[in-house]
Design a protein around this motif. Sequence first.
Motif, PDB file in Angstrom:
ATOM      1  N   VAL A 194     -10.230  17.330   1.827  1.00 20.29           N
ATOM      2  CA  VAL A 194     -11.277  18.083   1.133  1.00 20.29           C
ATOM      3  C   VAL A 194     -10.736  19.423   0.636  1.00 20.29           C
ATOM      4  O   VAL A 194     -11.002  19.826  -0.505  1.00 20.29           O
ATOM      5  CB  VAL A 194     -12.508  18.278   2.052  1.00 20.29           C
ATOM      6  CG1 VAL A 194     -13.458  19.306   1.484  1.00 20.29           C
ATOM      7  CG2 VAL A 194     -13.212  16.936   2.248  1.00 20.29           C
ATOM      8  N   LEU A 195      -9.953  20.106   1.460  1.00 23.68           N
ATOM      9  CA  LEU A 195      -9.351  21.366   1.009  1.00 23.68           C
ATOM     10  C   LEU A 195      -8.454  21.132  -0.196  1.00 23.68           C
ATOM     11  O   LEU A 195      -8.457  21.903  -1.159  1.00 23.68           O
ATOM     12  CB  LEU A 195      -8.537  21.999   2.140  1.00 23.68           C
ATOM     13  CG  LEU A 195      -9.331  22.821   3.135  1.00 23.68           C
ATOM     14  CD1 LEU A 195      -8.425  23.331   4.232  1.00 23.68           C
ATOM     15  CD2 LEU A 195      -9.991  23.998   2.423  1.00 23.68           C
ATOM     16  N   HIS A 196      -7.677  20.055  -0.119  1.00 24.52           N
ATOM     17  CA  HIS A 196      -6.799  19.687  -1.234  1.00 24.52           C
ATOM     18  C   HIS A 196      -7.625  19.472  -2.503  1.00 24.52           C
ATOM     19  O   HIS A 196      -7.277  19.970  -3.579  1.00 24.52           O
ATOM     20  CB  HIS A 196      -6.035  18.416  -0.850  1.00 24.52           C
ATOM     21  CG  HIS A 196      -5.196  17.846  -1.942  1.00 24.52           C
ATOM     22  ND1 HIS A 196      -3.906  18.242  -2.168  1.00 24.52           N
ATOM     23  CD2 HIS A 196      -5.465  16.899  -2.870  1.00 24.52           C
ATOM     24  CE1 HIS A 196      -3.416  17.578  -3.197  1.00 24.52           C
ATOM     25  NE2 HIS A 196      -4.339  16.744  -3.638  1.00 24.52           N
ATOM     26  N   LEU A 197      -8.735  18.738  -2.371  1.00 26.02           N
ATOM     27  CA  LEU A 197      -9.578  18.464  -3.530  1.00 26.02           C
ATOM     28  C   LEU A 197     -10.166  19.744  -4.104  1.00 26.02           C
ATOM     29  O   LEU A 197     -10.217  19.924  -5.326  1.00 26.02           O
ATOM     30  CB  LEU A 197     -10.703  17.498  -3.141  1.00 26.02           C
ATOM     31  CG  LEU A 197     -10.299  16.036  -2.986  1.00 26.02           C
ATOM     32  CD1 LEU A 197     -11.422  15.226  -2.358  1.00 26.02           C
ATOM     33  CD2 LEU A 197      -9.931  15.458  -4.353  1.00 26.02           C
ATOM     34  N   ILE A 198     -10.613  20.649  -3.234  1.00 28.85           N
ATOM     35  CA  ILE A 198     -11.222  21.891  -3.731  1.00 28.85           C
ATOM     36  C   ILE A 198     -10.178  22.732  -4.465  1.00 28.85           C
ATOM     37  O   ILE A 198     -10.469  23.361  -5.485  1.00 28.85           O
ATOM     38  CB  ILE A 198     -11.869  22.671  -2.563  1.00 28.85           C
ATOM     39  CG1 ILE A 198     -13.091  21.904  -2.049  1.00 28.85           C
ATOM     40  CG2 ILE A 198     -12.270  24.072  -3.002  1.00 28.85           C
ATOM     41  CD1 ILE A 198     -13.730  22.497  -0.816  1.00 28.85           C
ATOM     42  N   LYS A 199      -8.931  22.697  -3.960  1.00 30.30           N
ATOM     43  CA  LYS A 199      -7.872  23.450  -4.646  1.00 30.30           C
ATOM     44  C   LYS A 199      -7.513  22.812  -5.974  1.00 30.30           C
ATOM     45  O   LYS A 199      -7.136  23.506  -6.913  1.00 30.30           O
ATOM     46  CB  LYS A 199      -6.630  23.522  -3.753  1.00 30.30           C
ATOM     47  CG  LYS A 199      -6.730  24.593  -2.680  1.00 30.30           C
ATOM     48  CD  LYS A 199      -5.479  24.631  -1.826  1.00 30.30           C
ATOM     49  CE  LYS A 199      -5.727  25.360  -0.525  1.00 30.30           C
ATOM     50  NZ  LYS A 199      -4.744  24.985   0.489  1.00 30.30           N
ATOM     51  N   ARG A 242      -9.445  21.281  -8.170  1.00 30.51           N
ATOM     52  CA  ARG A 242     -10.784  20.949  -8.624  1.00 30.51           C
ATOM     53  C   ARG A 242     -10.756  20.170  -9.934  1.00 30.51           C
ATOM     54  O   ARG A 242     -11.310  19.078 -10.039  1.00 30.51           O
ATOM     55  CB  ARG A 242     -11.553  22.260  -8.800  1.00 30.51           C
ATOM     56  CG  ARG A 242     -13.033  22.100  -8.946  1.00 30.51           C
ATOM     57  CD  ARG A 242     -13.691  23.448  -9.140  1.00 30.51           C
ATOM     58  NE  ARG A 242     -14.911  23.251  -9.894  1.00 30.51           N
ATOM     59  CZ  ARG A 242     -14.938  23.085 -11.208  1.00 30.51           C
ATOM     60  NH1 ARG A 242     -13.816  23.107 -11.878  1.00 30.51           N
ATOM     61  NH2 ARG A 242     -16.079  22.879 -11.822  1.00 30.51           N
ATOM     62  N   GLN A 278      -8.268  16.839  -9.806  1.00 29.05           N
ATOM     63  CA  GLN A 278      -8.536  15.734  -8.894  1.00 29.05           C
ATOM     64  C   GLN A 278      -9.991  15.601  -8.462  1.00 29.05           C
ATOM     65  O   GLN A 278     -10.531  14.508  -8.460  1.00 29.05           O
ATOM     66  CB  GLN A 278      -7.642  15.855  -7.642  1.00 29.05           C
ATOM     67  CG  GLN A 278      -6.196  15.501  -7.946  1.00 29.05           C
ATOM     68  CD  GLN A 278      -5.444  15.126  -6.697  1.00 29.05           C
ATOM     69  OE1 GLN A 278      -5.968  14.442  -5.826  1.00 29.05           O
ATOM     70  NE2 GLN A 278      -4.210  15.574  -6.589  1.00 29.05           N
ATOM     71  N   LEU A 279     -10.614  16.714  -8.056  1.00 30.67           N
ATOM     72  CA  LEU A 279     -11.969  16.582  -7.518  1.00 30.67           C
ATOM     73  C   LEU A 279     -12.941  16.033  -8.557  1.00 30.67           C
ATOM     74  O   LEU A 279     -13.656  15.058  -8.301  1.00 30.67           O
ATOM     75  CB  LEU A 279     -12.453  17.928  -6.974  1.00 30.67           C
ATOM     76  CG  LEU A 279     -13.715  17.883  -6.113  1.00 30.67           C
ATOM     77  CD1 LEU A 279     -13.746  19.053  -5.148  1.00 30.67           C
ATOM     78  CD2 LEU A 279     -14.977  17.858  -6.928  1.00 30.67           C
ATOM     79  N   LEU A 322      -6.464   7.790  -7.716  1.00 30.87           N
ATOM     80  CA  LEU A 322      -6.933   9.125  -7.351  1.00 30.87           C
ATOM     81  C   LEU A 322      -6.965   9.294  -5.837  1.00 30.87           C
ATOM     82  O   LEU A 322      -6.584  10.335  -5.305  1.00 30.87           O
ATOM     83  CB  LEU A 322      -8.331   9.376  -7.940  1.00 30.87           C
ATOM     84  CG  LEU A 322      -8.364   9.697  -9.430  1.00 30.87           C
ATOM     85  CD1 LEU A 322      -9.767   9.526  -9.988  1.00 30.87           C
ATOM     86  CD2 LEU A 322      -7.874  11.126  -9.668  1.00 30.87           C
ATOM     87  N   ARG A 341      -3.629   9.884  -4.115  1.00 31.12           N
ATOM     88  CA  ARG A 341      -3.010  11.205  -4.253  1.00 31.12           C
ATOM     89  C   ARG A 341      -3.535  12.197  -3.226  1.00 31.12           C
ATOM     90  O   ARG A 341      -3.075  13.349  -3.175  1.00 31.12           O
ATOM     91  CB  ARG A 341      -3.251  11.740  -5.670  1.00 31.12           C
ATOM     92  CG  ARG A 341      -2.310  11.072  -6.682  1.00 31.12           C
ATOM     93  CD  ARG A 341      -2.848  11.117  -8.088  1.00 31.12           C
ATOM     94  NE  ARG A 341      -3.064  12.479  -8.560  1.00 31.12           N
ATOM     95  CZ  ARG A 341      -3.694  12.783  -9.687  1.00 31.12           C
ATOM     96  NH1 ARG A 341      -4.175  11.821 -10.448  1.00 31.12           N
ATOM     97  NH2 ARG A 341      -3.855  14.026 -10.048  1.00 31.12           N
ATOM     98  N   LEU A 353     -19.290  15.101  -3.773  1.00 26.87           N
ATOM     99  CA  LEU A 353     -18.104  15.595  -4.464  1.00 26.87           C
ATOM    100  C   LEU A 353     -18.493  16.375  -5.721  1.00 26.87           C
ATOM    101  O   LEU A 353     -17.968  17.468  -5.972  1.00 26.87           O
ATOM    102  CB  LEU A 353     -17.227  14.419  -4.884  1.00 26.87           C
ATOM    103  CG  LEU A 353     -16.080  14.021  -3.967  1.00 26.87           C
ATOM    104  CD1 LEU A 353     -15.435  12.751  -4.467  1.00 26.87           C
ATOM    105  CD2 LEU A 353     -15.049  15.133  -3.860  1.00 26.87           C
TER     106      LEU A 353
END
Lengths: 204, 204
Positions: free
Chosen positions: A37-42, A44, A47-48, B21, B24, B55
């Motif tokens: 989740v942290l990775h996705l927020i970074k 954004r 990827q997110l 996705l 990754r 999300l």
Amino acid sequence: MPGRGAGMSEDTRDIEALIDLMARLPGLGPRSARRAVLHLIKKRRQQLIPLAETLARVGATARECVTCGNIGTADQCDICRSEKRANGQICVVEDVADLWAMERGQAFRGRYHVLGGTLSALDAVGPEDLRIPQLVARIADEGVGEIILALPATVDGQTTAHYIADQLPGVTVTSLAQGVPMGGELDYLDDGTITAAFKARRAF
Amino acid sequence: MPGRGAGMSEDTRDIEALIDLMARLPGLGPRSARRAVLHLIKKRRQQLIPLAETLARVGATARECVTCGNIGTADQCDICRSEKRANGQICVVEDVADLWAMERGQAFRGRYHVLGGTLSALDAVGPEDLRIPQLVARIADEGVGEIILALPATVDGQTTAHYIADQLPGVTVTSLAQGVPMGGELDYLDDGTITAAFKARRAF
């Protein structure tokens, strides 16, 4: 704070919920869900957002093929619809993941049938809980000459294979060969595999 | 078929994209991404749809706190805004994940500062690449009396700790104790930890 449950604030409720949802995926636990989740927020934008959009699209369109149980976006999956695939051969697999694995192998050009599980006395899974009646119906309807059983080499998998073979008199039933996997070193193989490979040895 | 790249059909393009996705994300590879996606498609209503919606919400609202670098949904995170947290103490962490870990411990009731990394000569990460100038500015602005360094016990982490301590004359700088972790068995600990724990031994 995310991952704590108690003390959740307005601010982090969605992030907390996202971590909980991610942690319920197979192969992810609370710690790796937090990392993801942290990775996705970074990431954004890269990827997110694409992940959220693709998920929504798949959620809206993905469904089970009425014929074989594969996943696609139409009533019938692209393999069942394809005119390039051979009729007359059906490969029986436990799960959609196994169908995908067979397709990656690119050895088989016929049709599939996804059982959705294996028979299991312990878990009370009977033939009616799987797509076995549909398989029996397809044999007659589609004029199938050969059933290839690509079921797991477990007790339940082999029980299921024997049960299916019993239901289909007059049809050639084959199953994937058992033996030494590519690149397999004898020293690391279990005894059962070595015994099976020895019994099924062939002229070199 | 998903996970094959070649031979992708209209039917499975979104599923394929979703697997790519997911693969990754940290901690997931192609195989576990396929498993996760199949799991989500099977649990469409309970998991896939909520995940897509959460999300999208997090993507629309999550942002970095301008003061400390934590993640929240407002300009300032809930810890920086909170009147229940003690002023005068700032705990310095490498990453938001470490802040969350500290919060789970529930030992610290002050404020945080997230550096966003550690100094690294190899990766060419200098003080300006981290939130170190902002930390120095906060010390003066907020009348901080103690900085608690909760940085990783790695070479880069300790280099960063020393660098920060040098930037802050006149402020009490402490760091987390090093020693035997809870439940730790000596036989399984590395030599460095045992040596550190021995040197820092205290009256029983």
